[in-house]
Enzyme design. Structure first.
Site, PDB file in Angstrom:
ATOM      1  N   THR A  34      57.024  30.944  57.530  1.00  0.00           N
ATOM      2  CA  THR A  34      56.090  30.774  56.428  1.00  0.00           C
ATOM      3  C   THR A  34      56.695  31.437  55.200  1.00  0.00           C
ATOM      4  OG1 THR A  34      53.863  31.237  55.598  1.00  0.00           O
ATOM      5  CG2 THR A  34      54.754  32.778  57.222  1.00  0.00           C
ATOM      6  N   GLU A  35      56.609  30.743  54.055  1.00  0.00           N
ATOM      7  CA  GLU A  35      57.403  31.138  52.888  1.00  0.00           C
ATOM      8  C   GLU A  35      56.988  32.467  52.275  1.00  0.00           C
ATOM      9  OE1 GLU A  35      55.546  28.690  49.202  1.00  0.00           O
ATOM     10  OE2 GLU A  35      56.259  27.486  50.868  1.00  0.00           O
ATOM     11  N   ASN A  36      55.823  33.000  52.663  1.00  0.00           N
ATOM     12  CA  ASN A  36      55.456  34.321  52.153  1.00  0.00           C
ATOM     13  C   ASN A  36      56.151  35.448  52.913  1.00  0.00           C
ATOM     14  OD1 ASN A  36      53.738  33.504  54.308  1.00  0.00           O
ATOM     15  ND2 ASN A  36      52.305  35.133  53.827  1.00  0.00           N
ATOM     16  N   GLY A  37      56.991  35.109  53.911  1.00  0.00           N
ATOM     17  CA  GLY A  37      57.851  36.125  54.484  1.00  0.00           C
ATOM     18  C   GLY A  37      57.675  36.446  55.952  1.00  0.00           C
TER      19      GLY A  37
ATOM     20  N   SER B 236      62.777  35.178  51.763  1.00  0.00           N
ATOM     21  CA  SER B 236      62.253  33.938  52.324  1.00  0.00           C
ATOM     22  C   SER B 236      62.796  32.726  51.575  1.00  0.00           C
ATOM     23  CB  SER B 236      60.716  33.948  52.259  1.00  0.00           C
ATOM     24  OG  SER B 236      60.192  32.765  52.807  1.00  0.00           O
TER      25      SER B 236
END
Length: 216
Positions: free
Chosen positions: A46-49, A88
């Site tokens: 997930t791109e938030n890390g 990320s």
């Protein structure tokens, strides 16, 4: 669209994912995929890390400090790692994501995607859509066949802003799976009991039928 239709789409997308792949999940229907993988070992990013996202937590285990980019509560698999947003996006832009599963507002007959803005409506920004379209090795769109206003999402030509020049490999809706070539869109598989005639009526471009066994 019913929840069972959404789950049908998520299950079909999950069947396209292979063991060991790093897979980024977008908002909407893609958030259902962690619960559709069974024992298949896929590394969800997930791109938030977070790399190593697990299935949806039970209600009593929800921790809103542990969420996806869709702001949905998630769990972490054993061995998961947490990192900041810049790392990320370095991972995404560096080509280290095998598959991006995204929602879409429109997809044209060649697979070009529009998934971040509707003309005339307020937007927050493109988010990670353009980075994922450019950086992922494979793009799968998981979306309803029609918009809320009753328009086909699969169109001959985009009328919404494009998310980038990279094309989708597959579009999975509640009715069908479509693939894309330089010659246009192909029907790969039917997922509902809709007839080919009725499917064509709710689809923008004329599609070819890829598999001979699709006969109805």
């Amino acid at each position: 669209m019913s929840q069972s239709d959404r789950i049908r789409i998520a299950n079909r997308v999950a069947s396209e994912l292979s063991e060991g792949e790093i897979v980024n999940l977008g908002v909407g229907i893609p958030t259902l995929i962690p619960d559709c993988l069974g024992d298949k070992k896929v590394f969800l990013q997930t791109e938030n890390g977070l790399l190593g996202m697990g299935p949806t937590p039970k209600e009593e285990e929800v921790n809103m400090d542990l969420i996806s980019a869709s702001k949905k509560p998630v769990t972490m698999d054993i061995g998961a790692s947490i990192f900041d947003s810049s790392d990320s996006f370095a991972m995404i832009r560096g080509g280290h994501v095998d598959v991006a599963v995204l929602g879409a507002l429109q997809v044209d007959q060649y697979g070009e995607i529009a998934n971040w803005a509707v003309p005339g409506k307020t937007i927050l920004g493109v988010g990670g859509a353009m980075d994922l379209v450019a950086g992922a090795k494979k793009i799968i769109i998981a979306a309803t066949h029609m918009s809320k206003s009753g328009e086909p999402k699969l169109v001959e030509k985009l009328t919404f802003p494009s998310s980038g020049v990279a094309k989708a490999d597959l579009l999975v809706t509640e009715h069908a799976v479509f693939g894309f070539t330089n010659d246009g869109v192909e029907l790969v598989e039917l997922l509902s009991d809709i007839s080919l005639k009725d499917l064509q009526q709710i689809t923008g471009p004329t599609f070819k039928v890829k598999r001979a066994e699709i006969k109805n």
